[in-house]
Design an enzyme around this catalytic site. Structure first.
Site, PDB file in Angstrom:
ATOM      1  N   SER A  40       0.841  -1.205   0.000  1.00 48.52           N
ATOM      2  CA  SER A  40       0.000   0.000   0.000  1.00 48.52           C
ATOM      3  C   SER A  40       0.871   1.249   0.000  1.00 48.52           C
ATOM      4  O   SER A  40       1.994   1.225   0.520  1.00 48.52           O
ATOM      5  CB  SER A  40      -0.877   0.018   1.253  1.00 48.52           C
TER       6      SER A  40
ATOM      7  N   TYR B 199      -1.113   0.040  10.383  1.00 48.56           N
ATOM      8  CA  TYR B 199      -1.285  -0.531   9.036  1.00 48.56           C
ATOM      9  C   TYR B 199      -0.091  -0.122   8.163  1.00 48.56           C
ATOM     10  O   TYR B 199       0.478  -0.952   7.446  1.00 48.56           O
ATOM     11  CB  TYR B 199      -2.605   0.004   8.463  1.00 48.56           C
TER      12      TYR B 199
HETATM   13  N1  LIG Z   1      -9.009  -0.679  -0.322  1.00 45.49           N
HETATM   14  C1  LIG Z   1      -7.952   0.138  -0.257  1.00 45.49           C
HETATM   15  O1  LIG Z   1      -8.077   1.384  -0.198  1.00 45.49           O
HETATM   16  C2  LIG Z   1      -6.549  -0.432  -0.293  1.00 45.49           C
HETATM   17  C3  LIG Z   1      -5.476   0.447  -0.483  1.00 45.49           C
HETATM   18  C4  LIG Z   1      -4.183  -0.043  -0.507  1.00 45.49           C
HETATM   19  C5  LIG Z   1      -3.965  -1.400  -0.342  1.00 45.49           C
HETATM   20  N2  LIG Z   1      -5.031  -2.246  -0.136  1.00 45.49           N
HETATM   21  C6  LIG Z   1      -4.737  -3.663   0.061  1.00 45.49           C
HETATM   22  O2  LIG Z   1      -5.400  -4.394  -0.951  1.00 45.49           O
HETATM   23  C7  LIG Z   1      -5.595  -5.739  -0.498  1.00 45.49           C
HETATM   24  C8  LIG Z   1      -7.012  -6.164  -0.818  1.00 45.49           C
HETATM   25  O3  LIG Z   1      -7.924  -5.387  -0.062  1.00 45.49           O
HETATM   26  P1  LIG Z   1      -9.335  -4.897  -0.643  1.00 45.49           P
HETATM   27  O4  LIG Z   1      -9.294  -3.433  -0.737  1.00 45.49           O
HETATM   28  O5  LIG Z   1      -9.682  -5.697  -1.842  1.00 45.49           O
HETATM   29  O6  LIG Z   1     -10.303  -5.189   0.566  1.00 45.49           O
HETATM   30  P2  LIG Z   1     -11.344  -6.381   0.864  1.00 45.49           P
HETATM   31  O7  LIG Z   1     -12.267  -6.558  -0.287  1.00 45.49           O
HETATM   32  O8  LIG Z   1     -11.902  -6.068   2.204  1.00 45.49           O
HETATM   33  O9  LIG Z   1     -10.404  -7.656   0.919  1.00 45.49           O
HETATM   34  C9  LIG Z   1      -9.634  -8.026   2.027  1.00 45.49           C
HETATM   35  C10 LIG Z   1      -9.535  -9.521   1.959  1.00 45.49           C
HETATM   36  O10 LIG Z   1      -8.627 -10.005   2.929  1.00 45.49           O
HETATM   37  C11 LIG Z   1      -9.196 -11.176   3.480  1.00 45.49           C
HETATM   38  N3  LIG Z   1      -8.643 -11.485   4.798  1.00 45.49           N
HETATM   39  C12 LIG Z   1      -8.433 -10.645   5.839  1.00 45.49           C
HETATM   40  N4  LIG Z   1      -7.912 -11.315   6.870  1.00 45.49           N
HETATM   41  C13 LIG Z   1      -7.795 -12.612   6.467  1.00 45.49           C
HETATM   42  C14 LIG Z   1      -7.333 -13.795   7.084  1.00 45.49           C
HETATM   43  N5  LIG Z   1      -6.873 -13.793   8.357  1.00 45.49           N
HETATM   44  N6  LIG Z   1      -7.360 -14.940   6.395  1.00 45.49           N
HETATM   45  C15 LIG Z   1      -7.826 -14.958   5.124  1.00 45.49           C
HETATM   46  N7  LIG Z   1      -8.278 -13.877   4.478  1.00 45.49           N
HETATM   47  C16 LIG Z   1      -8.259 -12.714   5.152  1.00 45.49           C
HETATM   48  C17 LIG Z   1     -10.685 -10.855   3.565  1.00 45.49           C
HETATM   49  O11 LIG Z   1     -11.428 -12.030   3.741  1.00 45.49           O
HETATM   50  P3  LIG Z   1     -12.961 -11.986   4.284  1.00 45.49           P
HETATM   51  O12 LIG Z   1     -13.781 -11.604   3.092  1.00 45.49           O
HETATM   52  O13 LIG Z   1     -13.176 -13.359   4.755  1.00 45.49           O
HETATM   53  O14 LIG Z   1     -12.984 -10.938   5.363  1.00 45.49           O
HETATM   54  C18 LIG Z   1     -10.882 -10.218   2.189  1.00 45.49           C
HETATM   55  O15 LIG Z   1     -11.060 -11.195   1.193  1.00 45.49           O
HETATM   56  C19 LIG Z   1      -5.243  -5.738   0.993  1.00 45.49           C
HETATM   57  O16 LIG Z   1      -3.927  -6.244   1.151  1.00 45.49           O
HETATM   58  C20 LIG Z   1      -5.257  -4.256   1.343  1.00 45.49           C
HETATM   59  O17 LIG Z   1      -4.433  -3.980   2.448  1.00 45.49           O
HETATM   60  C21 LIG Z   1      -6.317  -1.786  -0.122  1.00 45.49           C
END
Ligand SMILES: NC(=O)c1ccc[n+]([C@@H]2O[C@H](COP(=O)([O-])OP(=O)(O)OC[C@H]3O[C@@H](n4cnc5c(N)ncnc54)[C@H](OP(=O)(O)O)[C@@H]3O)[C@@H](O)[C@H]2O)c1
Length: 244
Positions: free
Chosen positions: A137, A150
């Protein structure tokens, strides 16, 4: 056709990448925690024509990692690409009050990825090829008062990936650090939206492009490279006074 292992496949960003992999006929192994959500992603990818295998696991169960990787490699007949996408947006206040909350966030966002990448890196190094893509990120580029737990996890992850890239380069293994800015996904449901928010599909498309192309540190959307250049350039005596 690539053999692709997606960890955290129910993430909104990962799903956008999976839709593209599936539509072009890549072979997929999808790993996620929530069985019902995962089943929907599997069915969608199959409907697009892909061969799809899957497994359910909480990625904080580090002792399962080696066998999950073995299962993925066996089902796919080898691994060409690994995409690691899982993560949680830490509750900064809770982490300030409780070390155990802070540790839990570091486990999910940093240590679980190190645990996965230890056997994965050794496997790809031994086969002398492959691509590792991990979602870090922009939050890892500079510590801010409002989300430094984070940010610490993602910053450590970015440094780990940098070292891994350096180590694996002679073996012909690519390591891609994906640095999204704000993305409109379930993770940011509670965050007030502004013009800088991107759609998960935009970021998913950028990830697939990075995997297919030659870039290794990818800001998504690309304008975040400039924003973070400016953010990193602010001198610390000034930065510490800003409410960020
Ligand atoms: N959204 C943003 O603004 C943003 C910005 C920069 C980076 N990111 C990064 O992008 C990546 C994807 O996030 P996203 O934005 O797509 O959000 P998201 O849709 O909320 O996805 C997060 C995922 O992580 C899974 N997860 C969390 N803890 C877990 C565990 N202990 N075991 C297995 N799965 C787990 C969740 O599973 P469940 O569905 O079961 O909860 C979900 O599928 C993450 O690494 C996040 O840090 C996001």
């Amino acid at each position: 056709m690539k053999r692709i292992f997606v960890v955290g496949a129910t993430s909104a960003i990962a799903q956008a990448a999976v839709r593209r992999f599936a539509a072009r006929g890549d072979r997929l192994f999808l790993l996620a925690r929530n069985e019902a959500k995962l089943e929907a992603v599997v069915q969608d990818a199959r409907a697009r024509g892909a061969e799809v295998h899957s497994a359910v696991a909480d990625l904080n169960a580090f002792d399962l990692h080696a066998s999950l990787i073995e299962d993925a490699a066996q089902a796919l007949g080898g691994l060409d690409v690994v995409l690691i996408a899982h993560g949680t947006l830490s509750d900064q206040k809770a982490c300030e009050e409780s070390y155990s909350d802070a540790e839990q966030e570091l486990r999910t966002n940093f240590l679980s990825v190190v645990s996965l990448l230890t056997p994965l890196a050794n496997r790809l190094e031994a086969q002398k090829g492959g691509t590792i893509a991990v979602i870090s990120s922009v939050a890892g580029d500079r510590g801010r008062g409002s989300n430094y737990l984070y940010g610490t996890a993602k910053g450590a992850l970015s440094i780990f990936l940098q070292g891994l890239r350096n180590r694996l380069h002679p073996a012909g293994v690519r390591v891609i650090t994906i640095k999204p800015g704000f993305v409109d996904t379930p993770m940011t449901l509670e965050v007030k939206k502004n013009a800088l928010f991107a759609a998960p599909d935009t970021v998913g498309r950028g990830i697939v492009r990075a995997i297919d192309g030659g870039r290794e540190v990818v800001y998504l959307p690309a304008f975040w490279r400039l924003i973070m250049l400016a953010v990193r350039a602010v001198p610390e005596p000034l930065f510490k006074r800003l409410k960020l």
